[in-house]
Design a protein around this motif. Structure first.
Motif, mmCIF file in Angstrom:
data_model
loop_
_atom_site.group_PDB
_atom_site.id
_atom_site.type_symbol
_atom_site.label_atom_id
_atom_site.label_comp_id
_atom_site.label_asym_id
_atom_site.label_seq_id
_atom_site.Cartn_x
_atom_site.Cartn_y
_atom_site.Cartn_z
ATOM 1 N N ASP A 164 -9.320 -9.106 -28.964
ATOM 2 C CA ASP A 164 -8.504 -10.293 -28.200
ATOM 3 C C ASP A 164 -7.444 -10.720 -29.312
ATOM 4 O O ASP A 164 -7.625 -11.310 -30.459
ATOM 5 C CB ASP A 164 -9.291 -11.391 -27.967
ATOM 6 N N GLY A 169 -4.319 -12.746 -30.772
ATOM 7 C CA GLY A 169 -3.681 -13.907 -30.670
ATOM 8 C C GLY A 169 -2.368 -14.080 -31.534
ATOM 9 O O GLY A 169 -1.902 -12.731 -31.622
ATOM 10 N N ALA A 213 -9.416 -11.872 -32.419
ATOM 11 C CA ALA A 213 -10.981 -11.677 -32.397
ATOM 12 C C ALA A 213 -11.543 -10.389 -32.078
ATOM 13 O O ALA A 213 -11.045 -9.345 -31.254
ATOM 14 C CB ALA A 213 -11.426 -12.530 -30.944
ATOM 15 N N GLN A 223 -13.791 -12.704 -36.367
ATOM 16 C CA GLN A 223 -12.492 -13.124 -36.053
ATOM 17 C C GLN A 223 -11.695 -12.477 -37.407
ATOM 18 O O GLN A 223 -12.240 -12.781 -38.660
ATOM 19 C CB GLN A 223 -12.379 -14.634 -36.240
ATOM 20 N N VAL A 274 -8.097 -17.666 -28.931
ATOM 21 C CA VAL A 274 -8.369 -16.737 -30.196
ATOM 22 C C VAL A 274 -7.682 -17.490 -31.325
ATOM 23 O O VAL A 274 -8.854 -17.762 -32.317
ATOM 24 C CB VAL A 274 -7.512 -15.244 -30.216
#
Lengths: 367, 434
Positions: free
Chosen positions: B35, B37, B42, B116, B315
């Motif tokens: 994911d 950002g 993530a 993360q 995120v």
């Protein structure tokens, strides 16, 4: 035998409706009579074309749609796998009549040698055996699929696929030449077993031949032939499944300094002969011409000057009975892997997965 | 109870023990979800149990979930070593492994690592080279399939992850280039998502509309009897809508930033309850003069539902900000459109006391029935065909609106002797002005 005759007779009744003059069934003799008569074919390729066309001729038109995809259906041509229950192109043997199955097997026994048919029949029998050991499920000798891609001819491209759990025969024909790679064979159990009063052991010789190579290496050679890391299967299994391209598999061949092992040309003649015998176990599954040609290419002096044998697993000497043991023959073209893994159904023994590929000739280079 | 729990664990353990050898045959690869950002990525890696056991040379036992829970610290440290990313100038991303769990994905038990990866100073997460050596550090035969799941700035909202490429023993890292994305693209994507969400959010709209039905009215003698001045009615409408907007915005931000506050099923049930309360209020005033307060309070609940839609977008800071702002503005825009096309007709009809009374009672009754059916369904008490019927009606909203408009126009053209005079002497009853 009686039921076979009845089915054969029914088969005759059905095929009589087909427009196929070369299909004959002699209902009064036993199952040894040929379904497809190819005695007029003289060359290997003509026999293969005759048998393949003959097999297709036994099928109804709806069966043919499944069993005879176009050669350009590249996605289907990559749908082979070691796993049971995967989607595969072609007609399922269990869905075909006895005549049609016989025709399919006649086709296979033309493109495969008798050794190849021993492997084919043995792996199918192993699945039936696993079925009885595990209470059925997806294991059965009936769950094997046969497909002929395109139109069998002496010019142009066509292909045969025959496979299921632990088996993939992929033979691509280009202008009358058979290219029998990639090929997968595996078996559980790897020791001999009995199905229907017949004893089978399809990969006993393969395993022994590979083992013999490494048994012949001294401890120094074994140490330098050892690959690091854990092997939970062969490296280049059906990685290209469903992709319509061989790229995913090609990316996995080691190159340059990533190729580890003992150079075959540095071995004694006796040891080299053992390597040849091991390669032969896979290559000789095919018709004599094809096998001879490939074997010559793979075992030439030039080839052996660039062929490595390597193994992986625990300890300092490989044992086929230890889970995670792995063997490889890595040539400029030939690529053979044998991996030994814990059994799935028969849990107190290892079982084999093997792969035979050709680095430049998988799918005859058409994918 | 404890004995029962132990028995269940033993039985499950045996079941797993019998089932797992089959998993040993099916040596699948890892699945990696990204994911992306603006400043961080993530990462979620799903590792087949067998592969992790081989890589770490440590079995996870008959009950992998228990082993993983007990070994959290060691597994996180393991993941920190082998999961990472590099920026375009070759500097390492910060790695924060947030949790390791055992989950069942598509019928197979996998160990899920969540973390993360934060871009170093001066670099961003729009271009990075990610690596996953969790299994490949040891197992030569492993494959890791890397999927892009969310990337707000490219308009990828996570419904259909796309395969980027796969990692194997000879390719241990992968360049992910999302630089074509822009903040504006991210904003417009979530803006549209917000508009769609409310347009399809029958329960949200129903709550608002039913709450606004009594806006043009005044209470007298504990009942809705009188009509307000047109301007006062509009002003009341505006206050209620504003309060609802403030309410749902607050919990949207909190929910998006902090994660789900309440379980989705609870939130949905509370929303249905909010509709029921407003429906009853439209029939008999429950809280006259306090509609804005009620709108704001229930707005908090509705906002939680919106936040659930945004789960996974936040995120990092910029992504969260764009996500929340864009989505909320989309919600407000669609909300405004719905009100602008609906309220004028209601206000017009409200001039005719008798007719409006019928509209009010009909609307409240329908909303009440719908809310009861929703409550029954969302608490799993009873399934009725009512919710499906309501959704079907909602899909023909234009027809319903047309009917409302028709009623308003017919009434407007008629000389009505039923109009309640505007100026009535005020009584000692509490007025309807909030």
């Amino acid at each position: 035998m009686t039921s076979l005759r009845i089915t054969a007779a029914l088969g005759l009744a059905l095929t009589a409706c087909e427009d196929n003059p070369s299909s004959t069934v002699d209902a009064s003799s036993d199952a040894a009579a040929a379904v497809v008569d190819c005695t007029s074919a003289t060359t290997q390729i003509d026999k293969a074309i005759c048998q393949a066309s003959g097999f297709l001729g036994t099928l109804s038109s709806s069966q043919k749609t499944t069993a005879n995809p176009v050669f350009t259906d590249t996605v289907s041509r990559t749908k082979w796998s070691n796993l049971p229950g995967q989607e595969r192109p072609g007609a399922r043997m269990g869905d075909l009549s006895a005549t049609q199955q016989a025709a399919a097997l006649e086709m296979m026994s033309t493109v495969l040698s008798s050794d190849g048919m021993v492997d084919l029949n043995g792996v199918r029998a192993a699945d039936t055996y696993l079925g009885t050991m595990s209470g059925g499920g997806t294991y059965s000798g009936d769950n094997y699929y046969v497909a002929v891609f395109g139109t069998p001819a002496s010019t142009g491209n066509w292909a045969i696929m025959f496979g299921g759990h632990h088996m993939a025969f992929n033979i691509t024909f280009v202008n009358g030449v058979a290219h029998p790679i990639p090929n997968h064979l595996g078996v559980e159990p790897k020791a001999s077993f009995t199905v229907g009063n017949q004893s089978y052991g399809p990969m006993i010789e393969e395993g022994a031949a590979v083992k013999a190579v490494f048994d012949s290496l001294g401890s120094t050679a074994l140490a330098s032939a050892k690959l690091s890391g854990t092997f939970s299967d062969v490296v280049i299994g059906p990685k290209e499944y469903g992709t319509g391209s061989s790229a995913a598999a090609k990316a996995l061949f080691p190159t340059g300094s990533n190729r580890i092992g003992v150079l075959v040309s540095s071995l004694t003649t006796t040891q080299q002969d053992l390597v040849t015998a091991a390669i032969q176990q896979w290559v000789s599954d095919y018709d004599a011409e094809t096998a001879a040609s490939l074997l010559a290419t793979y075992t030439s002096a030039a080839a052996y000057a660039d062929t490595l044998v390597a193994w992986g697993g625990t300890g300092t000497t490989p044992s086929v009975d230890v889970n995670g043991t792995y063997f490889r023959i890595d040539g400029p073209r030939v690529w053979i892997e044998l991996s030994c893994q814990s059994g799935v159904v028969i849990q107190n023994a290892t079982h084999y997965h093997s792969i035979y590929r050709d680095k430049t000739d998988d799918y005859a280079g058409t994918l | 109870m404890k004995g029962l729990a132990i028995l269940i664990i033993i039985v499950l353990g045996l079941g797993l023990g019998l089932a797992r050898p089959a998993a040993a045959h099916d040596v699948r690869g890892e699945v990696v979800f990204l994911d992306v950002g603006e400043r961080a990525v993530a990462i979620e890696v799903q590792v087949p149990i067998l592969q992790l056991e081989l890589a770490r040379r440590a079995p996870l036992g008959q009950v992998p979930a228990a082993t993983v829970a007990a070994d959290q610290a060691a597994l996180r440290a393991y993941a920190r070593r082998y999961v990472g990313a590099r920026s375009r100038d070759g500097r390492e991303f910060g790695v924060d492994i947030r949790g390791v769990t055992v989950e069942n994905v598509a019928g197979h038990d996998v160990v899920v690592f969540r973390g993360q990866l934060t871009a170093p100073e001066g670099a961003d997460a729009r271009w990075f080279e990610v690596r996953d050596d969790l299994v490949l550090n040891e197992v030569v035969t492993d494959t890791a399939y890397v999927f892009l799941r969310t990337d707000l700035q490219s308009g990828v909202l996570g419904e259909a992850p796309t395969l980027l490429d796969y990692l194997h023993y000879q390719r241990r890292s992968l360049v992910v280039d999302r630089s074509p994305g822009t903040r504006w693209r991210g904003f417009t994507t979530v803006f549209h998502l917000g508009m769609e969400h409310i347009a399809e959010g029958t329960d949200h709209l129903l709550f608002l509309l039913v709450l606004l039905i009594p806006a043009p009215l005044l209470v007298r003698g504990g009942r809705w009897r009188d009509r307000r001045a047109a301007r006062a009615g509009l002003a009341a409408t505006a206050r209620i809508v504003t309060a609802f907007t403030i309410g749902h915005s607050i919990t949207l931000v909190i929910g998006a930033a902090a994660g789900p506050v309440l379980p989705g099923a609870v939130v949905e049930t509370l929303i249905a309850v909010s509709i029921l309360v407003t429906a009853v209020h439209a029939l008999r005033p429950l809280f006259p003069g306090r509609e804005a307060l009620i709108a704001g309070t229930f707005g908090l609940v509705h906002g939680l539902a919106f936040a659930i839609t945004l789960d996974g977008f936040g995120v990092d800071g910029p992504s969260l900000a764009i996500g929340v702002l864009g989505f909320n503005l989309g919600v407000e825009a669609m909300q405004l459109i719905v009100l602008v096309v609906t309220i004028p007709w209601l206000l017009l009809i409200a001039r005719h006391g008798g007719a409006y009374r019928r509209v009010r009672i009909l609307g409240a009754a329908c909303a009440g029935i719908a809310s009861l059916a929703w409550i029954a369904e969302r608490t799993a008490i009873l399934r009725t065909p009512v919710p499906a019927f309501v959704e079907r009606m909602a899909s023909h909203a234009v027809v319903l609106l047309g009917a409302l408009a028709l009623v308003a126009m017919v009434l407007a053209t008629r000389q009505s002797s039923h109009r309640v005079p505007r100026d009535r002497p005020r009584r000692a009853e509490p007025s309807g002005t909030p």
